[in-house]
Design a protein around this motif. Structure first.
Motif, mmCIF file in Angstrom:
data_model
loop_
_atom_site.group_PDB
_atom_site.id
_atom_site.type_symbol
_atom_site.label_atom_id
_atom_site.label_comp_id
_atom_site.label_asym_id
_atom_site.label_seq_id
_atom_site.Cartn_x
_atom_site.Cartn_y
_atom_site.Cartn_z
ATOM 1 N N GLY A 17 0.813 -1.205 0.000
ATOM 2 C CA GLY A 17 0.000 0.000 0.000
ATOM 3 C C GLY A 17 0.845 1.252 0.000
ATOM 4 N N LEU A 18 0.184 2.395 0.071
ATOM 5 C CA LEU A 18 0.856 3.689 0.148
ATOM 6 C C LEU A 18 0.105 4.583 1.116
ATOM 7 C CD1 LEU A 18 1.626 4.592 -3.591
ATOM 8 C CD2 LEU A 18 3.303 4.043 -1.825
ATOM 9 N N VAL A 19 0.841 5.296 1.962
ATOM 10 C CA VAL A 19 0.196 6.281 2.834
ATOM 11 C C VAL A 19 -0.427 7.367 1.967
ATOM 12 C CG1 VAL A 19 0.558 8.023 4.607
ATOM 13 C CG2 VAL A 19 1.706 5.809 4.785
ATOM 14 N N ALA A 20 0.372 7.946 1.086
ATOM 15 C CA ALA A 20 -0.130 8.968 0.168
ATOM 16 C C ALA A 20 0.614 8.914 -1.157
ATOM 17 C CB ALA A 20 -0.008 10.357 0.793
ATOM 18 N N SER A 21 1.941 8.896 -1.108
ATOM 19 C CA SER A 21 2.767 8.798 -2.301
ATOM 20 C C SER A 21 4.012 8.005 -1.941
ATOM 21 C CB SER A 21 3.147 10.189 -2.812
ATOM 22 O OG SER A 21 3.952 10.863 -1.861
ATOM 23 N N GLU A 22 4.863 7.769 -2.918
ATOM 24 C CA GLU A 22 6.066 6.970 -2.686
ATOM 25 C C GLU A 22 6.932 7.568 -1.585
ATOM 26 O OE1 GLU A 22 6.884 4.120 -3.783
ATOM 27 O OE2 GLU A 22 5.417 3.788 -5.373
ATOM 28 N N LYS A 23 6.993 8.890 -1.501
ATOM 29 C CA LYS A 23 7.877 9.516 -0.510
ATOM 30 C C LYS A 23 7.415 9.280 0.924
ATOM 31 C CE LYS A 23 5.874 14.193 -0.251
ATOM 32 N NZ LYS A 23 6.151 15.638 -0.410
ATOM 33 N N HIS A 24 6.130 8.954 1.111
ATOM 34 C CA HIS A 24 5.610 8.706 2.459
ATOM 35 C C HIS A 24 5.734 7.239 2.866
ATOM 36 C CE1 HIS A 24 3.361 12.398 1.190
ATOM 37 N NE2 HIS A 24 3.888 12.797 2.320
ATOM 38 N N GLY A 25 6.063 6.383 1.914
ATOM 39 C CA GLY A 25 6.293 4.984 2.232
ATOM 40 C C GLY A 25 5.037 4.144 2.224
ATOM 41 N N PRO A 26 5.185 2.858 2.577
ATOM 42 C CA PRO A 26 4.053 1.923 2.532
ATOM 43 C C PRO A 26 3.017 2.205 3.603
ATOM 44 C CG PRO A 26 5.960 0.878 3.539
ATOM 45 C CD PRO A 26 6.433 2.201 3.011
ATOM 46 N N ALA A 27 1.801 1.752 3.369
ATOM 47 C CA ALA A 27 0.706 1.954 4.320
ATOM 48 C C ALA A 27 0.809 1.017 5.515
ATOM 49 C CB ALA A 27 -0.636 1.757 3.624
ATOM 50 N N PHE A 28 1.548 -0.092 5.348
ATOM 51 C CA PHE A 28 1.679 -1.061 6.442
ATOM 52 C C PHE A 28 2.912 -1.916 6.194
ATOM 53 C CE2 PHE A 28 -0.758 -3.092 3.104
ATOM 54 C CZ PHE A 28 -0.149 -4.329 2.984
ATOM 55 N N SER A 29 3.328 -2.619 7.230
ATOM 56 C CA SER A 29 4.422 -3.581 7.093
ATOM 57 C C SER A 29 4.147 -4.785 7.982
ATOM 58 C CB SER A 29 5.768 -2.947 7.455
ATOM 59 O OG SER A 29 5.762 -2.471 8.779
ATOM 60 N N PHE A 30 4.667 -5.913 7.555
ATOM 61 C CA PHE A 30 4.543 -7.158 8.301
ATOM 62 C C PHE A 30 5.915 -7.769 8.471
ATOM 63 C CE2 PHE A 30 4.393 -11.768 8.447
ATOM 64 C CZ PHE A 30 3.455 -12.011 9.440
ATOM 65 N N VAL A 31 6.179 -8.337 9.645
ATOM 66 C CA VAL A 31 7.401 -9.094 9.882
ATOM 67 C C VAL A 31 7.050 -10.277 10.766
ATOM 68 C CG1 VAL A 31 8.049 -7.671 11.872
ATOM 69 C CG2 VAL A 31 9.799 -8.996 10.670
ATOM 70 N N GLY A 32 7.641 -11.410 10.458
ATOM 71 C CA GLY A 32 7.367 -12.594 11.272
ATOM 72 C C GLY A 32 8.317 -13.716 10.919
ATOM 73 N N PRO A 33 8.490 -14.670 11.811
ATOM 74 C CA PRO A 33 9.358 -15.815 11.548
ATOM 75 C C PRO A 33 8.858 -16.631 10.362
ATOM 76 C CG PRO A 33 8.743 -15.689 13.879
ATOM 77 C CD PRO A 33 7.866 -14.732 13.148
ATOM 78 N N GLU A 34 9.785 -17.137 9.557
ATOM 79 C CA GLU A 34 9.408 -18.030 8.461
ATOM 80 C C GLU A 34 8.681 -19.256 9.010
ATOM 81 O OE1 GLU A 34 9.353 -18.167 5.280
ATOM 82 O OE2 GLU A 34 10.362 -16.332 4.735
ATOM 83 N N ILE A 35 9.218 -19.795 10.106
ATOM 84 C CA ILE A 35 8.567 -20.914 10.791
ATOM 85 C C ILE A 35 8.002 -20.368 12.098
ATOM 86 C CG2 ILE A 35 8.864 -23.195 11.806
ATOM 87 C CD1 ILE A 35 11.242 -23.587 9.924
ATOM 88 N N MET A 36 6.695 -20.216 12.155
ATOM 89 C CA MET A 36 6.057 -19.571 13.294
ATOM 90 C C MET A 36 6.079 -20.474 14.521
ATOM 91 S SD MET A 36 4.772 -16.539 12.247
ATOM 92 C CE MET A 36 3.207 -16.147 13.020
ATOM 93 N N PRO A 37 6.690 -20.034 15.651
ATOM 94 C CA PRO A 37 6.672 -20.841 16.866
ATOM 95 C C PRO A 37 5.326 -20.813 17.579
ATOM 96 C CG PRO A 37 7.790 -18.773 17.273
ATOM 97 C CD PRO A 37 7.478 -18.803 15.802
ATOM 98 N N LEU A 38 4.476 -19.872 17.184
ATOM 99 C CA LEU A 38 3.124 -19.760 17.720
ATOM 100 C C LEU A 38 2.166 -19.457 16.576
ATOM 101 C CD1 LEU A 38 3.706 -17.449 20.831
ATOM 102 C CD2 LEU A 38 3.064 -19.853 20.929
#
Length: 316
Positions: A17-38
């Protein structure tokens, strides 16, 4: 959506997504383990703090509106909780003032929108909350009045839906399904913050945490029962569904019959912010540690619900 993998850290990183334009960056981000321990994802839909200059210029009182509308620094708290618990983490960067991710796309106050393709005004249950001022795009705040100096162009509303709302919920849905496919079940912890509550009759003290499950519709009762027991053991005053039972996020992303469970957790801002509720306090890390313990407990319970043989893995 951008996907990056960090082999050394065994982390999967997404942004979209986009907040408004490319200079404002993505609207969201996700990070998580490749192998989820939970089998758990922690999300903070009201954690966005990136304000385009044109949005700030349109606010009647930018600082006050930000302070009231944001779940102030809940993104920092959610990040610590997810890191300590070892779960996936989805953070919104677009602020709630621009678009509330805990509202349906239909929950629009069309009186605040201008444009030729604006639909005919209609009053229905779907936009009842919007007409009170806190719809898809917040319009007014109790005790403060109108947030904006002028009406929102219809084209800008459509852009926000397509670049913030749609990709955020698509990402969340995909990640929950990914967890469910690997574990047999998935739990969404939708993390929010709330102003201090007043003590009600019969309560020893005002709740510091409110657990919401849409009055039993969004998760197995065993999860709420375990959460209440855990918080009681930590001497943390807790309430269930009152005054916050959860909203659109839980309605959209929960389906207990399919193993998709969701719980909204509202945390009192006095538990991790300063006296003005504007900056993090020294209480943030102890609170994060307590909530991470809660997440681990609920993750283990979710594993039990789907397959008891996987419980040992979740509890390690």
């Amino acid at each position: 959506m951008t996907i990056r993998k960090s082999p050394a850290e065994n982390l999967r990183r997404l942004s979209g997504g986009l907040v408004a334009s490319e200079k404002h960056g993505p609207a969201f981000s996700f990070v998580g383990p490749e192998i989820m321990p939970l089998p758990v994802i922690v999300a903070a839909p009201h954690g966005g703090r990136i304000y385009p200059s044109q949005v700030l210029a349109e606010m009647r009182d930018a600082w006050h509106s930000q302070l009231r509308l944001e779940d102030r620094f809940i993104d920092l708290l959610a990040s610590e909780v997810a890191k300590l618990a070892g779960t996936g983490l989805l953070i919104a960067h677009a602020p709630r003032a621009m678009l509330d991710l805990n509202r349906s796309r239909e929950d629009v106050d069309w009186d605040m929108v201008v444009g030729e393709d604006k639909p005919a005004l209609r009053h229905s249950q779907a936009n009842r909350r919007a007409r009170s001022g806190l719809g898809l795009v917040p319009r007014r705040l109790p005790g403060f009045g109108e947030v904006w100096r002028s009406k929102l162009p219809r084209a800008e509303l459509a852009r926000r839906v397509e670049t913030i709302h749609r990709p955020y919920h698509l990402c969340l849905s995909k990640e929950l399904e990914r967890v469910r496919e690997k574990w047999g079940a998935a739990l969404l912890i939708d993390l929010h913050s709330m102003p201090p509550l007043r003590k009600r009759e019969g309560q020893a003290s005002a709740p510091k945490v409110v657990l919401g499950d849409r009055f039993g519709a969004s998760c197995n009762a065993a999860l709420i029962n375990r959460a209440v027991r855990y918080l009681d053991e930590k001497n943390c005053p807790v309430a269930h569904n009152r005054p916050y039972a959860g909203g659109y996020v839980l309605d959209r992303h929960s389906d207990p019959a399919r193993g998709l469970h969701a719980v909204q957790i509202e945390v009192c801002r006095s538990a991790y912010l300063d006296a003005k509720f504007s900056e993090p306090s020294a209480q943030m890390m102890p609170l994060a540690q307590m909530l991470a313990g809660l997440v681990r407990e609920l993750g283990a319970e979710t594993a039990r619900l789907c397959d008891g043989s996987r419980f040992d893995l979740a509890a390690e």
